[in-house]
Design an enzyme around this catalytic site. Structure first.
Site, PDB file in Angstrom:
ATOM      1  N   THR A  69      -4.635  -0.192  -5.708  1.00 11.92           N
ATOM      2  CA  THR A  69      -3.742  -0.681  -6.756  1.00 11.92           C
ATOM      3  C   THR A  69      -4.411  -1.723  -7.644  1.00 11.92           C
ATOM      4  OG1 THR A  69      -1.724  -1.996  -7.075  1.00 11.92           O
ATOM      5  CG2 THR A  69      -2.869  -2.327  -5.005  1.00 11.92           C
ATOM      6  N   ASP A  70      -3.933  -1.821  -8.873  1.00 10.57           N
ATOM      7  CA  ASP A  70      -4.423  -2.870  -9.781  1.00 10.57           C
ATOM      8  C   ASP A  70      -4.021  -4.263  -9.309  1.00 10.57           C
ATOM      9  OD1 ASP A  70      -1.684  -2.786 -10.383  1.00 10.57           O
ATOM     10  OD2 ASP A  70      -1.959  -2.224 -12.487  1.00 10.57           O
ATOM     11  N   GLU A  71      -3.066  -4.344  -8.386  1.00 14.41           N
ATOM     12  CA  GLU A  71      -2.582  -5.653  -7.948  1.00 14.41           C
ATOM     13  C   GLU A  71      -3.640  -6.437  -7.175  1.00 14.41           C
ATOM     14  OE1 GLU A  71       1.405  -5.960  -6.494  1.00 14.41           O
ATOM     15  OE2 GLU A  71       1.959  -4.042  -7.376  1.00 14.41           O
ATOM     16  N   TYR A 116       1.156  -8.108   0.057  1.00 19.70           N
ATOM     17  CA  TYR A 116       0.881  -6.670  -0.155  1.00 19.70           C
ATOM     18  C   TYR A 116      -0.482  -6.489  -0.804  1.00 19.70           C
ATOM     19  CZ  TYR A 116       0.740  -2.314  -2.836  1.00 19.70           C
ATOM     20  OH  TYR A 116       0.337  -1.125  -3.404  1.00 19.70           O
ATOM     21  N   LYS A 129      -4.028  -4.709   0.553  1.00 23.09           N
ATOM     22  CA  LYS A 129      -4.679  -3.598  -0.143  1.00 23.09           C
ATOM     23  C   LYS A 129      -6.117  -3.975  -0.498  1.00 23.09           C
ATOM     24  CE  LYS A 129      -3.230  -0.125  -1.239  1.00 23.09           C
ATOM     25  NZ  LYS A 129      -3.179   1.188  -0.498  1.00 23.09           N
ATOM     26  N   ASP A 139      13.323 -15.538 -10.095  1.00 30.01           N
ATOM     27  CA  ASP A 139      12.065 -14.796 -10.084  1.00 30.01           C
ATOM     28  C   ASP A 139      11.533 -14.608  -8.663  1.00 30.01           C
ATOM     29  OD1 ASP A 139       9.998 -13.419 -11.171  1.00 30.01           O
ATOM     30  OD2 ASP A 139       9.162 -15.098 -12.315  1.00 30.01           O
TER      31      ASP A 139
HETATM   32  P1  NAD Z   1       5.451   4.995  -0.316  1.00 33.60           P
HETATM   33  O1  NAD Z   1       5.900   3.722   0.322  1.00 33.60           O
HETATM   34  O2  NAD Z   1       6.421   5.822  -1.088  1.00 33.60           O
HETATM   35  O3  NAD Z   1       4.807   5.954   0.791  1.00 33.60           O
HETATM   36  C1  NAD Z   1       3.993   5.474   1.827  1.00 33.60           C
HETATM   37  C2  NAD Z   1       3.924   6.571   2.892  1.00 33.60           C
HETATM   38  O4  NAD Z   1       3.044   6.117   3.930  1.00 33.60           O
HETATM   39  C3  NAD Z   1       5.265   6.869   3.552  1.00 33.60           C
HETATM   40  O5  NAD Z   1       5.438   8.267   3.658  1.00 33.60           O
HETATM   41  C4  NAD Z   1       5.135   6.224   4.937  1.00 33.60           C
HETATM   42  O6  NAD Z   1       5.907   6.880   5.930  1.00 33.60           O
HETATM   43  C5  NAD Z   1       3.644   6.359   5.189  1.00 33.60           C
HETATM   44  N1  NAD Z   1       3.149   5.368   6.157  1.00 33.60           N
HETATM   45  C6  NAD Z   1       3.398   4.032   6.171  1.00 33.60           C
HETATM   46  N2  NAD Z   1       2.792   3.465   7.230  1.00 33.60           N
HETATM   47  C7  NAD Z   1       2.130   4.453   7.878  1.00 33.60           C
HETATM   48  C8  NAD Z   1       1.301   4.495   9.042  1.00 33.60           C
HETATM   49  N3  NAD Z   1       1.043   3.377   9.749  1.00 33.60           N
HETATM   50  N4  NAD Z   1       0.774   5.674   9.418  1.00 33.60           N
HETATM   51  C9  NAD Z   1       1.034   6.807   8.716  1.00 33.60           C
HETATM   52  N5  NAD Z   1       1.822   6.836   7.618  1.00 33.60           N
HETATM   53  C10 NAD Z   1       2.351   5.669   7.211  1.00 33.60           C
HETATM   54  O7  NAD Z   1       4.202   4.584  -1.234  1.00 33.60           O
HETATM   55  P2  NAD Z   1       3.682   5.186  -2.616  1.00 33.60           P
HETATM   56  O8  NAD Z   1       4.360   4.485  -3.730  1.00 33.60           O
HETATM   57  O9  NAD Z   1       3.707   6.658  -2.563  1.00 33.60           O
HETATM   58  O10 NAD Z   1       2.186   4.661  -2.594  1.00 33.60           O
HETATM   59  C11 NAD Z   1       1.131   5.437  -2.034  1.00 33.60           C
HETATM   60  C12 NAD Z   1      -0.161   4.661  -2.137  1.00 33.60           C
HETATM   61  O11 NAD Z   1      -0.422   4.313  -3.498  1.00 33.60           O
HETATM   62  C13 NAD Z   1      -0.172   3.342  -1.366  1.00 33.60           C
HETATM   63  O12 NAD Z   1      -1.430   3.184  -0.773  1.00 33.60           O
HETATM   64  C14 NAD Z   1       0.060   2.288  -2.432  1.00 33.60           C
HETATM   65  O13 NAD Z   1      -0.523   1.056  -2.076  1.00 33.60           O
HETATM   66  C15 NAD Z   1      -0.638   2.918  -3.621  1.00 33.60           C
HETATM   67  N6  NAD Z   1      -0.117   2.482  -4.932  1.00 33.60           N
HETATM   68  C16 NAD Z   1       1.179   2.706  -5.297  1.00 33.60           C
HETATM   69  C17 NAD Z   1       1.623   2.292  -6.548  1.00 33.60           C
HETATM   70  C18 NAD Z   1       3.034   2.552  -7.020  1.00 33.60           C
HETATM   71  O14 NAD Z   1       3.343   2.204  -8.153  1.00 33.60           O
HETATM   72  N7  NAD Z   1       3.899   3.178  -6.242  1.00 33.60           N
HETATM   73  C19 NAD Z   1       0.774   1.627  -7.409  1.00 33.60           C
HETATM   74  C20 NAD Z   1      -0.532   1.403  -7.000  1.00 33.60           C
HETATM   75  C21 NAD Z   1      -0.965   1.855  -5.771  1.00 33.60           C
END
Ligand code: NAD
Length: 338
Positions: A132-134, A156, A160, A278
């Site tokens: 993530t960009d975060e 978080y 990451k 906030d």
């Molecule tokens: P999400 O929370 O919708 O999905 C996460 C999935 O991981 C879920 O299905 C959960 O059951 C599974 N999970 C969690 N812990 C686990 C474990 N210990 N073992 C196996 N599975 C596990 O998340 P998302 O929004 O789909 O994000 C997916 C990835 O993208 C993440 O790595 C997140 O950091 C990254 N990301 C997301 C965003 C966003 O805007 N949503 C932005 C940047 C990066």
């Protein structure tokens, strides 16, 4: 290790979540690669939803394994049986990490390291680590390049960042083929209603007010999940080992502007907005420079925000049975960030 003709075997961690399930449906859909086998490994936390994979459940190229990315024995067997890993599994919600960070450290750091250990043992495999960009913290003006130092603010983002650093260290130390993607805020269908767009849309569909953090001046770059999937595929198929690639959407909006667009898309007015204090250490702005993935791999975001949002609202309107049970399980009322 992959040899021509035999199908490429990809392990997708976290494939029952929002982005991972889009990725899986897309790869097994009409535009996906010809010869591929996908295994989803997912712990099915509150964020994992088997319904997200219903469309591919009976596809002979698909398999589902219910398990934890921290389970070293299971991960060893799965990594041995696959050529590539696309790693989505994570605890993903900033507000939850503020309430308690233990699961974040466990899954996002230890889970990533468990995969890396298995990849080193088995050799010759590729890991696409989705981040993530975060991890960079917050930026007032301009955009980050991929070599920007990491200064994460939320627990978080810190977990990451730790995952990214250990993944890149395994590339430098062990020569592992690790490719890291860092994307901006995703939106689209199948996103858990704890995240800001589906939270606002589903509240408004129920005639409830929506909570806007602070003065609403925080800026996010919105990326349609289809464009994120496009970027990940470009990196998986053409990215270079040990490199980081940004994936952005090109639509920067303040949370107030976003709220205005969501209200409009749902036919509601500003009287539906409730201002709430906030979030702690709320990052003012994220902005990734996407020159590298554009010039090296030909990435172009294809989805414009207005139509992407309209499609997303229409999906939530038509899929109450998908999100209503998830909202019943939510205790945390407000959010303004994925
Ligand atoms: P999400 O929370 O919708 O999905 C996460 C999935 O991981 C879920 O299905 C959960 O059951 C599974 N999970 C969690 N812990 C686990 C474990 N210990 N073992 C196996 N599975 C596990 O998340 P998302 O929004 O789909 O994000 C997916 C990835 O993208 C993440 O790595 C997140 O950091 C990254 N990301 C997301 C965003 C966003 O805007 N949503 C932005 C940047 C990066």
């Amino acid at each position: 290790m992959h040899h021509g003709n035999v199908p490429l075997r990809i392990l997708v961690t976290g494939g029952a979540g929002f982005i991972g399930s889009h990725y899986v449906r897309s790869l097994l859909g009409p535009g996906g690669p010809a010869e591929v086998r996908l295994t989803v490994l997912d712990r099915l936390t509150y964020a994992g939803n088997p319904a997200n994979l219903a469309a591919v459940r009976d596809d002979p190229r698909f398999a589902f394994v219910h398990g934890d990315v921290c389970d070293a024995g299971l991960i060893d067997r799965l990594v041995a049986a696959h050529d590539q890993v696309v790693h989505f599994a994570a605890e993903s919600h900033v507000d939850r990490s503020i309430a308690g960070a233990a699961e974040f450290s466990r899954t996002n750091v230890l889970g990533t390291q468990t995969l890396l250990d298995a990849l080193v043992r088995h050799g010759g495999r590729t890991l696409v680590h989705v981040s993530t960009d975060e991890v960079y913290g917050s930026i007032g003006a301009g955009s980050w390049a991929e070599d920007e130092p990491l200064r994460p603010n939320s627990p978080y983002a810190a977990t990451k960042a730790a995952g990214d650093l250990i993944a890149l260290a395994f590339h430098r130390t062990h020569g592992l083929d690790v490719r890291v993607t860092r994307c901006s805020n995703n939106y689209g269908t199948h996103q858990h209603p704890e995240k800001v767009i589906p939270l606002f849309v589903t509240h408004l569909l129920d005639g409830r007010p929506v909570p806007l953090y602070g003065d609403g001046s925080h800026v996010r770059d919105w990326l349609h999940v289809d464009d994120h999937v496009q970027g990940i595929e470009l990196v998986r198929t053409g990215g270079r080992p040990g490199e980081v690639y940004h994936i952005g959407g090109g639509t920067e909006l303040t949370n107030k502007e976003l709220t205005g667009l969501v209200l409009e898309a749902c036919g509601a007015g500003w009287d539906s907005v409730e201002h709430v204090p906030d979030r702690k250490a709320h990052d003012a702005r994220y902005s990734v420079d996407c020159t590298k993935i554009r010039t090296e791999l030909g990435y172009r975001p294809r989805r414009d925000f207005a139509s992407g949002l309209a499609e997303t609202v229409a999906w939530y309107r038509a899929h109450r049975t998908w999100w209503e049970p998830l909202k019943e399980g939510m205790t945390c009322r407000s959010t303004s960030r994925s």
